[in-house]
Motif scaffolding. Sequence first.
Motif, PDB file in Angstrom:
ATOM      1  N   GLY A  42      52.168 -53.059  13.928  1.00 33.88           N
ATOM      2  CA  GLY A  42      53.211 -52.984  12.907  1.00 33.88           C
ATOM      3  C   GLY A  42      52.872 -52.004  11.804  1.00 33.88           C
ATOM      4  O   GLY A  42      53.718 -51.244  11.344  1.00 33.88           O
ATOM      5  N   VAL A  43      51.609 -52.004  11.374  1.00 34.23           N
ATOM      6  CA  VAL A  43      51.178 -51.065  10.336  1.00 34.23           C
ATOM      7  C   VAL A  43      51.223 -49.643  10.885  1.00 34.23           C
ATOM      8  O   VAL A  43      51.704 -48.723  10.219  1.00 34.23           O
ATOM      9  N   PHE A  44      50.747 -49.458  12.114  1.00 28.09           N
ATOM     10  CA  PHE A  44      50.772 -48.134  12.731  1.00 28.09           C
ATOM     11  C   PHE A  44      52.207 -47.613  12.827  1.00 28.09           C
ATOM     12  O   PHE A  44      52.474 -46.457  12.544  1.00 28.09           O
ATOM     13  N   GLY A  45      53.141 -48.471  13.181  1.00 31.04           N
ATOM     14  CA  GLY A  45      54.533 -48.052  13.306  1.00 31.04           C
ATOM     15  C   GLY A  45      55.132 -47.613  11.978  1.00 31.04           C
ATOM     16  O   GLY A  45      55.949 -46.692  11.935  1.00 31.04           O
ATOM     17  N   ALA A  46      54.732 -48.247  10.912  1.00 35.85           N
ATOM     18  CA  ALA A  46      55.290 -47.926   9.596  1.00 35.85           C
ATOM     19  C   ALA A  46      54.566 -46.763   8.922  1.00 35.85           C
ATOM     20  O   ALA A  46      55.194 -45.925   8.276  1.00 35.85           O
ATOM     21  N   ILE A  47      53.266 -46.713   9.059  1.00 32.23           N
ATOM     22  CA  ILE A  47      52.470 -45.749   8.309  1.00 32.23           C
ATOM     23  C   ILE A  47      51.881 -44.666   9.207  1.00 32.23           C
ATOM     24  O   ILE A  47      51.705 -43.533   8.790  1.00 32.23           O
ATOM     25  N   GLY A  48      51.556 -45.021  10.431  1.00 35.66           N
ATOM     26  CA  GLY A  48      50.883 -44.083  11.320  1.00 35.66           C
ATOM     27  C   GLY A  48      49.380 -44.155  11.100  1.00 35.66           C
ATOM     28  O   GLY A  48      48.900 -44.822  10.196  1.00 35.66           O
ATOM     29  N   GLY A  49      48.631 -43.478  11.931  1.00 35.09           N
ATOM     30  CA  GLY A  49      47.179 -43.482  11.798  1.00 35.09           C
ATOM     31  C   GLY A  49      46.566 -44.779  12.288  1.00 35.09           C
ATOM     32  O   GLY A  49      47.245 -45.692  12.735  1.00 35.09           O
ATOM     33  N   GLU A  50      45.272 -44.840  12.194  1.00 31.41           N
ATOM     34  CA  GLU A  50      44.513 -46.003  12.632  1.00 31.41           C
ATOM     35  C   GLU A  50      44.364 -47.009  11.494  1.00 31.41           C
ATOM     36  O   GLU A  50      44.432 -46.648  10.327  1.00 31.41           O
ATOM     37  N   MET A  51      44.093 -48.245  11.850  1.00 29.68           N
ATOM     38  CA  MET A  51      43.774 -49.271  10.861  1.00 29.68           C
ATOM     39  C   MET A  51      42.398 -48.932  10.287  1.00 29.68           C
ATOM     40  O   MET A  51      41.457 -48.698  11.044  1.00 29.68           O
ATOM     41  N   PRO A  52      42.262 -48.874   8.972  1.00 28.43           N
ATOM     42  CA  PRO A  52      40.944 -48.549   8.410  1.00 28.43           C
ATOM     43  C   PRO A  52      39.967 -49.695   8.596  1.00 28.43           C
ATOM     44  O   PRO A  52      40.350 -50.865   8.570  1.00 28.43           O
ATOM     45  N   GLY A  53      38.720 -49.349   8.795  1.00 26.20           N
ATOM     46  CA  GLY A  53      37.671 -50.361   8.859  1.00 26.20           C
ATOM     47  C   GLY A  53      37.223 -50.716   7.453  1.00 26.20           C
ATOM     48  O   GLY A  53      37.680 -50.126   6.470  1.00 26.20           O
ATOM     49  N   PRO A  54      36.322 -51.665   7.336  1.00 26.98           N
ATOM     50  CA  PRO A  54      35.814 -52.042   6.019  1.00 26.98           C
ATOM     51  C   PRO A  54      35.263 -50.834   5.255  1.00 26.98           C
ATOM     52  O   PRO A  54      34.515 -50.031   5.812  1.00 26.98           O
ATOM     53  N   GLY A  55      35.676 -50.707   4.003  1.00 28.63           N
ATOM     54  CA  GLY A  55      35.207 -49.612   3.161  1.00 28.63           C
ATOM     55  C   GLY A  55      35.744 -48.253   3.540  1.00 28.63           C
ATOM     56  O   GLY A  55      35.151 -47.233   3.200  1.00 28.63           O
ATOM     57  N   GLN A  56      36.879 -48.217   4.245  1.00 34.23           N
ATOM     58  CA  GLN A  56      37.436 -46.949   4.712  1.00 34.23           C
ATOM     59  C   GLN A  56      38.860 -46.747   4.199  1.00 34.23           C
ATOM     60  O   GLN A  56      39.549 -47.699   3.851  1.00 34.23           O
ATOM     61  N   ILE A  57      39.291 -45.493   4.199  1.00 35.05           N
ATOM     62  CA  ILE A  57      40.681 -45.136   3.931  1.00 35.05           C
ATOM     63  C   ILE A  57      41.095 -44.139   5.008  1.00 35.05           C
ATOM     64  O   ILE A  57      40.320 -43.239   5.353  1.00 35.05           O
ATOM     65  N   ASN A  58      42.261 -44.363   5.584  1.00 34.59           N
ATOM     66  CA  ASN A  58      42.791 -43.446   6.587  1.00 34.59           C
ATOM     67  C   ASN A  58      43.992 -42.730   6.007  1.00 34.59           C
ATOM     68  O   ASN A  58      44.860 -43.336   5.398  1.00 34.59           O
ATOM     69  N   GLU A  88      60.166 -50.808   6.756  1.00 30.50           N
ATOM     70  CA  GLU A  88      59.532 -50.475   8.030  1.00 30.50           C
ATOM     71  C   GLU A  88      58.395 -51.451   8.358  1.00 30.50           C
ATOM     72  O   GLU A  88      58.215 -51.839   9.508  1.00 30.50           O
ATOM     73  N   ILE A  89      57.635 -51.829   7.341  1.00 32.70           N
ATOM     74  CA  ILE A  89      56.545 -52.795   7.542  1.00 32.70           C
ATOM     75  C   ILE A  89      57.129 -54.137   7.976  1.00 32.70           C
ATOM     76  O   ILE A  89      56.670 -54.742   8.951  1.00 32.70           O
ATOM     77  N   ALA A  90      58.157 -54.605   7.270  1.00 35.85           N
ATOM     78  CA  ALA A  90      58.790 -55.889   7.615  1.00 35.85           C
ATOM     79  C   ALA A  90      59.339 -55.849   9.031  1.00 35.85           C
ATOM     80  O   ALA A  90      59.177 -56.804   9.800  1.00 35.85           O
ATOM     81  N   SER A  91      59.968 -54.753   9.398  1.00 37.25           N
ATOM     82  CA  SER A  91      60.533 -54.613  10.740  1.00 37.25           C
ATOM     83  C   SER A  91      59.419 -54.561  11.788  1.00 37.25           C
ATOM     84  O   SER A  91      59.495 -55.225  12.821  1.00 37.25           O
ATOM     85  N   GLY A  92      58.368 -53.778  11.511  1.00 42.22           N
ATOM     86  CA  GLY A  92      57.271 -53.620  12.461  1.00 42.22           C
ATOM     87  C   GLY A  92      56.454 -54.885  12.650  1.00 42.22           C
ATOM     88  O   GLY A  92      55.939 -55.141  13.728  1.00 42.22           O
ATOM     89  N   LEU A  93      56.340 -55.680  11.590  1.00 39.22           N
ATOM     90  CA  LEU A  93      55.544 -56.905  11.687  1.00 39.22           C
ATOM     91  C   LEU A  93      56.372 -58.092  12.166  1.00 39.22           C
ATOM     92  O   LEU A  93      55.810 -59.108  12.560  1.00 39.22           O
TER      93      LEU A  93
END
Length: 190
Positions: A42-58, A88-93
Amino acid sequence: MSNTVSALNGASAQGFVQIRDMGLQGMITLRGDLSASQFKKGVFGAIGGEMPGPGQINVSDGGNTAWMSPDELLIVVPYPQVKTKLDEIASGLGGVHHLAVDVSDARCMFSLAGEDALVREALAKLMPVDFSPEAFKPGQFRRSRMAQVAAAVWMAGEGEARVVCFRSVAQYVFDLLKGAAAPGSEVRYL
């Protein structure tokens, strides 16, 4: 009708690095089970990119997604796109348990730009974070304290950092950054 303005309305200061209020920034706090595949999708669909890991920003074309805690992301998008991204987040999730909140007007963002070592030095004077290039690379994200207030920071690239804080302490943080970057106060340790 009033006009929406950023906390410091574009204030800037030049020391051994340039400090600038980045104006209105769209920011969304998203909470949920970050490890769930449907949540990631759902996050990928709204924002794109990978899910960030701990202490990361994508960083992606759809926005920046930063890991804030085991169940929280900060999503940074252009200010006018917040409503669309929330939809988009609400729809994707869909039916996935989550909380998505527009926190744009409760936060502010500063840019620090200049020689890489000096940008890192200005931040290191204020935060208990190892800002050496080996320890803090672009793509890494930290939540910490900046003197007496909460702040988050990441390197947007060589010689460029971003700081996010609460809008209510924007002037305090701006003044801290100006003091840390005052001409003649360079340490040149990093």
